[in-house]
Design a protein around this motif. Structure first.
Motif, PDB file in Angstrom:
ATOM      1  N   UNK A 184     -24.610  21.369   5.376  1.00 46.87           N
ATOM      2  CA  UNK A 184     -22.343  21.024   6.452  1.00 46.87           C
ATOM      3  C   UNK A 184     -22.412  19.617   7.439  1.00 46.87           C
ATOM      4  N   UNK A 185     -23.788  18.506   7.247  1.00 43.72           N
ATOM      5  CA  UNK A 185     -23.649  17.646   7.608  1.00 43.72           C
ATOM      6  C   UNK A 185     -23.041  16.835   7.099  1.00 43.72           C
ATOM      7  N   UNK A 186     -22.666  16.740   5.675  1.00 44.26           N
ATOM      8  CA  UNK A 186     -22.094  15.791   5.118  1.00 44.26           C
ATOM      9  C   UNK A 186     -20.847  15.565   4.724  1.00 44.26           C
ATOM     10  N   UNK A 187     -19.903  16.446   5.686  1.00 42.08           N
ATOM     11  CA  UNK A 187     -18.472  17.027   5.937  1.00 42.08           C
ATOM     12  C   UNK A 187     -17.904  15.962   6.641  1.00 42.08           C
ATOM     13  N   UNK A 188     -18.371  15.716   7.539  1.00 45.35           N
ATOM     14  CA  UNK A 188     -18.379  14.337   8.501  1.00 45.35           C
ATOM     15  C   UNK A 188     -18.784  12.802   7.723  1.00 45.35           C
ATOM     16  N   UNK A 189     -19.950  13.090   6.750  1.00 47.22           N
ATOM     17  CA  UNK A 189     -20.305  11.531   6.395  1.00 47.22           C
ATOM     18  C   UNK A 189     -19.387  11.602   4.967  1.00 47.22           C
ATOM     19  N   UNK A 190     -18.495  12.346   4.754  1.00 47.86           N
ATOM     20  CA  UNK A 190     -18.041  12.154   3.428  1.00 47.86           C
ATOM     21  C   UNK A 190     -16.518  11.534   4.037  1.00 47.86           C
ATOM     22  N   UNK A 191     -16.021  11.941   4.944  1.00 45.41           N
ATOM     23  CA  UNK A 191     -14.784  11.829   5.398  1.00 45.41           C
ATOM     24  C   UNK A 191     -14.317  10.394   5.913  1.00 45.41           C
ATOM     25  N   UNK A 192     -16.108   9.561   5.902  1.00 38.08           N
ATOM     26  CA  UNK A 192     -15.912   8.611   6.785  1.00 38.08           C
ATOM     27  C   UNK A 192     -16.663   6.999   5.106  1.00 38.08           C
ATOM     28  N   UNK A 193     -17.410   8.062   4.287  1.00 39.06           N
ATOM     29  CA  UNK A 193     -18.263   6.653   3.637  1.00 39.06           C
ATOM     30  C   UNK A 193     -17.248   7.040   2.161  1.00 39.06           C
ATOM     31  N   UNK A 194     -16.726   8.382   1.598  1.00 44.04           N
ATOM     32  CA  UNK A 194     -16.880   8.275   0.133  1.00 44.04           C
ATOM     33  C   UNK A 194     -15.433   9.586   0.293  1.00 44.04           C
ATOM     34  N   UNK A 195     -14.032   9.052   1.360  1.00 43.10           N
ATOM     35  CA  UNK A 195     -13.305  10.112   1.110  1.00 43.10           C
ATOM     36  C   UNK A 195     -12.532  10.753   0.350  1.00 43.10           C
ATOM     37  N   UNK A 196     -12.269  10.243  -1.050  1.00 41.44           N
ATOM     38  CA  UNK A 196     -11.690  10.012  -2.311  1.00 41.44           C
ATOM     39  C   UNK A 196     -12.476  11.101  -3.193  1.00 41.44           C
ATOM     40  N   UNK A 197     -13.731  11.585  -2.887  1.00 38.21           N
ATOM     41  CA  UNK A 197     -14.747  12.018  -3.407  1.00 38.21           C
ATOM     42  C   UNK A 197     -14.618  13.591  -2.315  1.00 38.21           C
ATOM     43  N   UNK A 198     -13.328  14.342  -2.484  1.00 35.36           N
ATOM     44  CA  UNK A 198     -13.455  15.950  -1.416  1.00 35.36           C
ATOM     45  C   UNK A 198     -13.575  17.023  -2.809  1.00 35.36           C
ATOM     46  N   UNK A 199     -14.330  18.081  -2.516  1.00 38.33           N
ATOM     47  CA  UNK A 199     -13.898  18.747  -3.611  1.00 38.33           C
ATOM     48  C   UNK A 199     -12.075  19.297  -3.608  1.00 38.33           C
ATOM     49  N   UNK A 200     -11.283  19.209  -2.324  1.00 40.99           N
ATOM     50  CA  UNK A 200     -10.350  20.017  -2.893  1.00 40.99           C
ATOM     51  C   UNK A 200      -9.326  18.777  -1.820  1.00 40.99           C
ATOM     52  N   UNK A 201      -8.028  18.979  -2.416  1.00 43.26           N
ATOM     53  CA  UNK A 201      -7.223  17.634  -1.404  1.00 43.26           C
ATOM     54  C   UNK A 201      -6.303  18.773  -1.627  1.00 43.26           C
ATOM     55  N   UNK A 202      -5.302  18.664  -0.741  1.00 43.87           N
ATOM     56  CA  UNK A 202      -3.614  18.914  -0.205  1.00 43.87           C
ATOM     57  C   UNK A 202      -2.414  17.871  -0.699  1.00 43.87           C
ATOM     58  N   UNK A 203      -1.424  17.974  -0.971  1.00 44.19           N
ATOM     59  CA  UNK A 203      -0.529  17.081  -0.902  1.00 44.19           C
ATOM     60  C   UNK A 203       0.125  17.475  -0.720  1.00 44.19           C
ATOM     61  N   UNK A 204       1.370  16.944   0.265  1.00 44.46           N
ATOM     62  CA  UNK A 204       2.725  17.352   0.384  1.00 44.46           C
ATOM     63  C   UNK A 204       3.520  15.918   0.494  1.00 44.46           C
ATOM     64  N   UNK A 205       5.455  16.569  -0.274  1.00 47.78           N
ATOM     65  CA  UNK A 205       6.226  16.437  -0.718  1.00 47.78           C
ATOM     66  C   UNK A 205       7.250  16.275  -0.197  1.00 47.78           C
ATOM     67  N   UNK A 206       8.006  15.122  -0.591  1.00 47.05           N
ATOM     68  CA  UNK A 206       9.229  15.519  -0.002  1.00 47.05           C
ATOM     69  C   UNK A 206      10.244  15.026  -1.024  1.00 47.05           C
ATOM     70  N   UNK A 207      11.540  16.289  -1.341  1.00 50.85           N
ATOM     71  CA  UNK A 207      12.255  16.424  -2.303  1.00 50.85           C
ATOM     72  C   UNK A 207      13.235  14.875  -1.906  1.00 50.85           C
ATOM     73  N   UNK A 208      13.784  13.986  -2.748  1.00 49.21           N
ATOM     74  CA  UNK A 208      14.337  13.010  -2.834  1.00 49.21           C
ATOM     75  C   UNK A 208      15.497  12.899  -3.410  1.00 49.21           C
ATOM     76  N   UNK A 209      16.531  12.643  -3.543  1.00 48.28           N
ATOM     77  CA  UNK A 209      17.764  12.869  -3.595  1.00 48.28           C
ATOM     78  C   UNK A 209      19.053  12.056  -3.711  1.00 48.28           C
ATOM     79  N   UNK A 210      18.684  10.734  -5.348  1.00 50.11           N
ATOM     80  CA  UNK A 210      19.591   9.401  -4.803  1.00 50.11           C
ATOM     81  C   UNK A 210      20.938   9.952  -4.406  1.00 50.11           C
ATOM     82  N   UNK A 211      21.220   8.579  -4.171  1.00 51.67           N
ATOM     83  CA  UNK A 211      22.790   8.156  -3.294  1.00 51.67           C
ATOM     84  C   UNK A 211      23.318   8.862  -2.206  1.00 51.67           C
ATOM     85  N   UNK A 212      22.116   9.946  -1.951  1.00 52.98           N
ATOM     86  CA  UNK A 212      22.796  11.363  -0.557  1.00 52.98           C
ATOM     87  C   UNK A 212      22.788  10.570   0.321  1.00 52.98           C
ATOM     88  N   UNK A 213      24.079  11.028   1.368  1.00 51.31           N
ATOM     89  CA  UNK A 213      23.601   9.899   3.024  1.00 51.31           C
ATOM     90  C   UNK A 213      24.280  11.015   3.774  1.00 51.31           C
TER      91      UNK A 213
END
Length: 256
Positions: A202-231
């Motif tokens: 479990x100690x690798x959790x903090x080490x991973x966040x600091x030293x190899x952040x892109x090697x996590x086993x799981x990811x969560x991504x948030x995105x927004x729908x953009x509509x071109x030309x909308x004002x």
């Protein structure tokens, strides 16, 4: 419950989530999803698939439900846990531009046509609506363990999954005018099958966040729908006044 969809089976992932490693992943995802969904407002939100992960429990929208490919068992209370049953996730039974938030927990990895699922998500989201996607990172210790499992036929994760890299997912979203607005990687513990070894590393959790952040086993991504030309037009906060009073004739008279 009976399954009648022709897509790749995601049931194996549901049972895997009951293992020690699965509980570890589920706890991490619950924490991240609670943070992301708590402050997303609107009227309609749905989770697509994998009811073992409660993605909307912290969200406060008035209308929330699960969209799944499983027929509920007899006696299922649809009032307590609203459920929409679909044939597959490639064709969602919702009107275009009707949903404020959609959460996809590991669905794309097990979908027969993940591109079509994303296209349907983009279709039913309102302009500026949001989608949150979770998945396994193939470029991690868990991903390496899964590749080794294919050679030895000793899998750590469900073998039916086709895990999607974070960069590949971002490219798909960009093509659909979905702008990535946030995300996080986690679960840096090696792929251990017992609670004892998960705790020891479990100690690798903090080490991973600091030293190899892109090697996590799981990811969560948030995105927004953009509509071109909308004002977005806001209210007129100031009434414009004429620079000087102007008279308007009531009648026109002709003098001869």
């Amino acid at each position: 419950m009976e399954k009648f969809s022709s897509e790749k089976s995601i049931i194996s992932l549901g049972s895997w989530l009951e293992t020690p490693a699965g509980n570890y992943v589920r706890d991490w995802e619950h924490a991240r999803l609670d943070e992301l969904t708590a402050d997303i407002f609107g009227f309609h939100a749905t989770q697509i698939g994998l009811p073992q992960i409660q993605t909307l429990r912290a969200n406060r929208m008035p209308h929330k439900w699960l969209t799944d490919t499983l027929i509920p068992a007899a006696g299922y209370d649809n009032q307590v846990k609203p459920l929409v049953v679909v044939q597959d996730f490639e064709e969602l039974p919702f009107a275009s531009s009707s949903i404020d938030l959609i959460v996809l927990p590991h669905v794309l990895e097990f979908a027969k046509e993940p591109h079509q699922v994303l296209r349907e998500v983009e279709r039913v989201l309102i302009p500026e609506g949001q989608v949150i996607i979770s998945g396994f990172n193939p470029f991690s210790l868990w991903g390496a363990r899964q590749i080794a499992g294919r050679l030895s036929e000793s899998y750590f994760l469900p073998q039916e999954g086709d895990f999607i890299s974070l960069s590949r997912l971002k490219d798909w979203l960009k093509l659909l005018n979905m702008e990535v607005s946030g995300g996080e990687l986690g679960c840096y513990v090696p792929p251990c099958e017992t609670e004892k070894w998960l705790q020891r590393f479990s100690f690798m959790e903090k080490l991973g966040e600091q030293w190899w952040p892109y090697l996590g086993a799981v990811y969560v991504v948030q995105a927004v729908k953009r509509v071109k030309g909308m004002r977005l037009i806001g209210p007129a906060w100031k009434a414009q006044k004429a620079a000087a009073p102007q008279g308007v004739p009531a009648t026109n008279k002709i003098h001869r």
